[in-house]
Design a protein around this motif. Structure first.
Motif, PDB file in Angstrom:
ATOM      1  N   LYS A 136       1.282 -11.998  23.684  1.00  0.00           N
ATOM      2  CA  LYS A 136      -0.069 -12.380  24.109  1.00  0.00           C
ATOM      3  C   LYS A 136       0.011 -13.359  25.263  1.00  0.00           C
ATOM      4  O   LYS A 136       0.722 -14.360  25.203  1.00  0.00           O
ATOM      5  CB  LYS A 136      -0.817 -13.027  22.940  1.00  0.00           C
ATOM      6  CG  LYS A 136      -2.257 -13.406  23.271  1.00  0.00           C
ATOM      7  CD  LYS A 136      -3.116 -12.176  23.472  1.00  0.00           C
ATOM      8  CE  LYS A 136      -4.595 -12.545  23.618  1.00  0.00           C
ATOM      9  NZ  LYS A 136      -4.874 -13.258  24.890  1.00  0.00           N
ATOM     10  N   GLY A 137      -0.713 -13.043  26.326  1.00  0.00           N
ATOM     11  CA  GLY A 137      -0.818 -13.918  27.473  1.00  0.00           C
ATOM     12  C   GLY A 137      -2.272 -14.118  27.835  1.00  0.00           C
ATOM     13  O   GLY A 137      -3.133 -14.271  26.964  1.00  0.00           O
ATOM     14  N   GLU A 138      -2.585 -14.061  29.120  1.00  0.00           N
ATOM     15  CA  GLU A 138      -3.962 -14.261  29.573  1.00  0.00           C
ATOM     16  C   GLU A 138      -4.860 -13.089  29.191  1.00  0.00           C
ATOM     17  O   GLU A 138      -6.023 -13.270  28.852  1.00  0.00           O
ATOM     18  CB  GLU A 138      -3.988 -14.450  31.098  1.00  0.00           C
ATOM     19  CG  GLU A 138      -3.360 -15.761  31.567  1.00  0.00           C
ATOM     20  CD  GLU A 138      -3.476 -15.934  33.068  1.00  0.00           C
ATOM     21  OE1 GLU A 138      -4.086 -15.049  33.711  1.00  0.00           O
ATOM     22  OE2 GLU A 138      -2.971 -16.928  33.598  1.00  0.00           O
ATOM     23  N   ASP A 139      -4.331 -11.880  29.244  1.00  0.00           N
ATOM     24  CA  ASP A 139      -5.131 -10.687  28.960  1.00  0.00           C
ATOM     25  C   ASP A 139      -4.907 -10.238  27.515  1.00  0.00           C
ATOM     26  O   ASP A 139      -4.409 -10.979  26.680  1.00  0.00           O
ATOM     27  CB  ASP A 139      -4.768  -9.576  29.950  1.00  0.00           C
ATOM     28  CG  ASP A 139      -5.014  -9.999  31.395  1.00  0.00           C
ATOM     29  OD1 ASP A 139      -6.055 -10.644  31.644  1.00  0.00           O
ATOM     30  OD2 ASP A 139      -4.158  -9.703  32.249  1.00  0.00           O
ATOM     31  N   ASN A 140      -5.288  -8.998  27.212  1.00  0.00           N
ATOM     32  CA  ASN A 140      -5.056  -8.463  25.873  1.00  0.00           C
ATOM     33  C   ASN A 140      -3.550  -8.379  25.601  1.00  0.00           C
ATOM     34  O   ASN A 140      -2.732  -8.324  26.522  1.00  0.00           O
ATOM     35  CB  ASN A 140      -5.687  -7.075  25.736  1.00  0.00           C
ATOM     36  CG  ASN A 140      -5.183  -6.107  26.780  1.00  0.00           C
ATOM     37  OD1 ASN A 140      -5.531  -6.201  27.947  1.00  0.00           O
ATOM     38  ND2 ASN A 140      -4.350  -5.163  26.373  1.00  0.00           N
ATOM     39  N   ALA A 141      -3.194  -8.381  24.332  1.00  0.00           N
ATOM     40  CA  ALA A 141      -1.782  -8.396  23.947  1.00  0.00           C
ATOM     41  C   ALA A 141      -1.115  -7.047  24.199  1.00  0.00           C
ATOM     42  O   ALA A 141      -1.743  -5.988  24.082  1.00  0.00           O
ATOM     43  CB  ALA A 141      -1.644  -8.786  22.488  1.00  0.00           C
ATOM     44  N   ASN A 142       0.173  -7.092  24.531  1.00  0.00           N
ATOM     45  CA  ASN A 142       0.991  -5.908  24.744  1.00  0.00           C
ATOM     46  C   ASN A 142       2.160  -5.924  23.767  1.00  0.00           C
ATOM     47  O   ASN A 142       2.306  -6.841  22.960  1.00  0.00           O
ATOM     48  CB  ASN A 142       1.522  -5.894  26.184  1.00  0.00           C
ATOM     49  CG  ASN A 142       0.407  -5.897  27.207  1.00  0.00           C
ATOM     50  OD1 ASN A 142      -0.536  -5.126  27.096  1.00  0.00           O
ATOM     51  ND2 ASN A 142       0.499  -6.772  28.205  1.00  0.00           N
ATOM     52  N   ILE A 143       3.027  -4.902  23.851  1.00  0.00           N
ATOM     53  CA  ILE A 143       4.227  -4.841  23.023  1.00  0.00           C
ATOM     54  C   ILE A 143       5.443  -5.135  23.899  1.00  0.00           C
ATOM     55  O   ILE A 143       5.664  -4.474  24.914  1.00  0.00           O
ATOM     56  CB  ILE A 143       4.383  -3.469  22.345  1.00  0.00           C
ATOM     57  CG1 ILE A 143       3.145  -3.130  21.518  1.00  0.00           C
ATOM     58  CG2 ILE A 143       5.642  -3.467  21.480  1.00  0.00           C
ATOM     59  CD1 ILE A 143       2.783  -4.143  20.456  1.00  0.00           C
ATOM     60  N   ALA A 144       6.226  -6.144  23.474  1.00  0.00           N
ATOM     61  CA  ALA A 144       7.415  -6.560  24.216  1.00  0.00           C
ATOM     62  C   ALA A 144       8.673  -6.237  23.428  1.00  0.00           C
ATOM     63  O   ALA A 144       8.635  -6.023  22.209  1.00  0.00           O
ATOM     64  CB  ALA A 144       7.354  -8.051  24.514  1.00  0.00           C
ATOM     65  N   LEU A 145       9.797  -6.217  24.118  1.00  0.00           N
ATOM     66  CA  LEU A 145      11.083  -5.876  23.511  1.00  0.00           C
ATOM     67  C   LEU A 145      12.125  -6.949  23.788  1.00  0.00           C
ATOM     68  O   LEU A 145      12.240  -7.448  24.916  1.00  0.00           O
ATOM     69  CB  LEU A 145      11.579  -4.536  24.071  1.00  0.00           C
ATOM     70  CG  LEU A 145      13.026  -4.135  23.741  1.00  0.00           C
ATOM     71  CD1 LEU A 145      13.190  -3.903  22.243  1.00  0.00           C
ATOM     72  CD2 LEU A 145      13.442  -2.894  24.533  1.00  0.00           C
ATOM     73  N   PHE A 146      12.891  -7.292  22.748  1.00  0.00           N
ATOM     74  CA  PHE A 146      14.065  -8.152  22.852  1.00  0.00           C
ATOM     75  C   PHE A 146      15.236  -7.392  22.225  1.00  0.00           C
ATOM     76  O   PHE A 146      15.045  -6.645  21.255  1.00  0.00           O
ATOM     77  CB  PHE A 146      13.862  -9.468  22.102  1.00  0.00           C
ATOM     78  CG  PHE A 146      12.747 -10.327  22.630  1.00  0.00           C
ATOM     79  CD1 PHE A 146      13.019 -11.426  23.438  1.00  0.00           C
ATOM     80  CD2 PHE A 146      11.429 -10.051  22.304  1.00  0.00           C
ATOM     81  CE1 PHE A 146      11.988 -12.230  23.916  1.00  0.00           C
ATOM     82  CE2 PHE A 146      10.394 -10.846  22.778  1.00  0.00           C
ATOM     83  CZ  PHE A 146      10.680 -11.938  23.592  1.00  0.00           C
ATOM     84  N   THR A 147      16.443  -7.589  22.736  1.00  0.00           N
ATOM     85  CA  THR A 147      17.615  -6.900  22.168  1.00  0.00           C
ATOM     86  C   THR A 147      18.720  -7.903  21.859  1.00  0.00           C
ATOM     87  O   THR A 147      18.827  -8.964  22.487  1.00  0.00           O
ATOM     88  CB  THR A 147      18.164  -5.831  23.122  1.00  0.00           C
ATOM     89  OG1 THR A 147      18.546  -6.453  24.362  1.00  0.00           O
ATOM     90  CG2 THR A 147      17.124  -4.747  23.382  1.00  0.00           C
TER      91      THR A 147
END
Length: 322
Positions: free
Chosen positions: A90-101
């Protein structure tokens, strides 16, 4: 007359005390979320939560070179000796899906946003089904429960099916081994859907014994332990995201139900500043001989509090109703 007034105020004070005891009027103010991870020997063993094994929202701010971000709702999948950790970002806009490995489950590298829509995305429930990898995130703002498939795992995804249409559902959680899906609506009614397959028709179950109240919303994927299935459920006793309880799935010819197994399995961790307000998500899976668990937690700054009269009255009413 004075005695009547005194009795009235005494009853009123007792009522207020009772309501506040169950669900406090003042709760710690919601802050920003961070994600933690660790290995445990058994899934019902509470994880050791410390600052060595987490990705804080401050780190996310640094990664994105901006302020006000956070990550939450972590789900992982272990493929080819690599931990792929998907989170709500979640940032300034609507939330997205992020990836960490990570290669060891302890040191994670940020890989970027992998799903970005015009509507809010969260709860990136990732799973393997047959030879494909899918994701069932929360897509409530779209008015549908949407299923994504990895076209080029782990970074490229596309919508391949609509499992439920014209329903605004939160945190739909799937158990393919039982062909079940649990979700809640905007009124926190807990619902169960059944189908004969992942891509089949998902119908609301008539056999489900539902609950309404502060513990209805799923807080992570189903996990199996000693032949029983368990579901993490959000515990909102001390406000949104204040804890996680564990419920056991029970089935009979008459009904499907979720019964409490571990009350407040996870809650605030005062000694860890990143998780000092509460926790609301848990993903547990077996990796090798041990279990790996990821979770999130919220930070409250400066002891700020929120007045929650609507929540207090609502959940006390739900408890009375049931």
């Amino acid at each position: 007359m004075k005695k009547l007034l005194l009795a009235f105020f005494l009853i009123l004070l007792i009522g207020i005390f009772f309501l506040n005891y169950n669900y406090p009027f003042f709760t710690k103010k919601i802050g920003r979320w961070s994600v933690g991870f660790t290995f445990v020997e058994a899934p019902l063993e509470k994880p050791n939560i410390d600052e060595k094994h987490l990705i804080s929202y401050v780190e996310v701010d640094t990664l994105l070179n901006s302020e006000g971000n956070y990550i939450a709702d972590p789900f992982f999948i272990f493929e080819e000796e690599t931990f792929y950790l998907f989170t709500e970002l979640k940032g300034e806009d609507n939330a997205n899906i992020a990836l960490f490995t990570s290669s060891n489950g302890l040191d994670y590298k940020y890989e970027g946003v992998v799903i970005d829509e015009d509507f809010h995305l969260s709860y990136p429930q990732v799973f393997r089904h047959k030879s494909e990898i899918y994701m069932l995130p929360e897509t409530k703002q779209s008015g549908k429960v949407l299923l994504y498939k990895a076209i080029d795992f782990p970074t490229k995804w596309e919508i391949v099916d609509t499992l439920i249409r014209n329903r605004k559902l939160k945190d739909a959680t799937i158990l393919l081994e039982k062909n079940l899906m649990v979700a809640v609506d905007d009124h926190m009614n807990q619902l169960i859907f059944e189908s004969d397959s992942l891509h089949g028709e998902w119908k609301e179950s008539k056999r489900f014994e539902g609950r309404r109240g502060n513990e209805t919303r799923p807080g992570g994927r189903f996990f199996k332990f000693q032949n029983d299935w368990y579901l993490p459920v959000q515990d909102r006793t001390y406000g949104y995201g204040s804890g996680i309880s564990i419920y056991k799935l029970k089935e009979s010819e008459v009904k499907i139900s979720l019964d409490i197994s571990e009350k407040r399995f996870l809650q605030q961790v005062p000694e860890v500043k990143w998780f000092n307000r509460g926790m609301h998500h848990l993903d547990i899976q077996k990796v090798g001989d041990r279990y790996y668990t990821v979770y999130d937690g919220d930070r409250n700054l400066n002891g700020e509090r929120s007045f929650q009269i609507k929540r207090t009255l609502k959940y006390n009413f739900y408890d009375l109703f049931n």
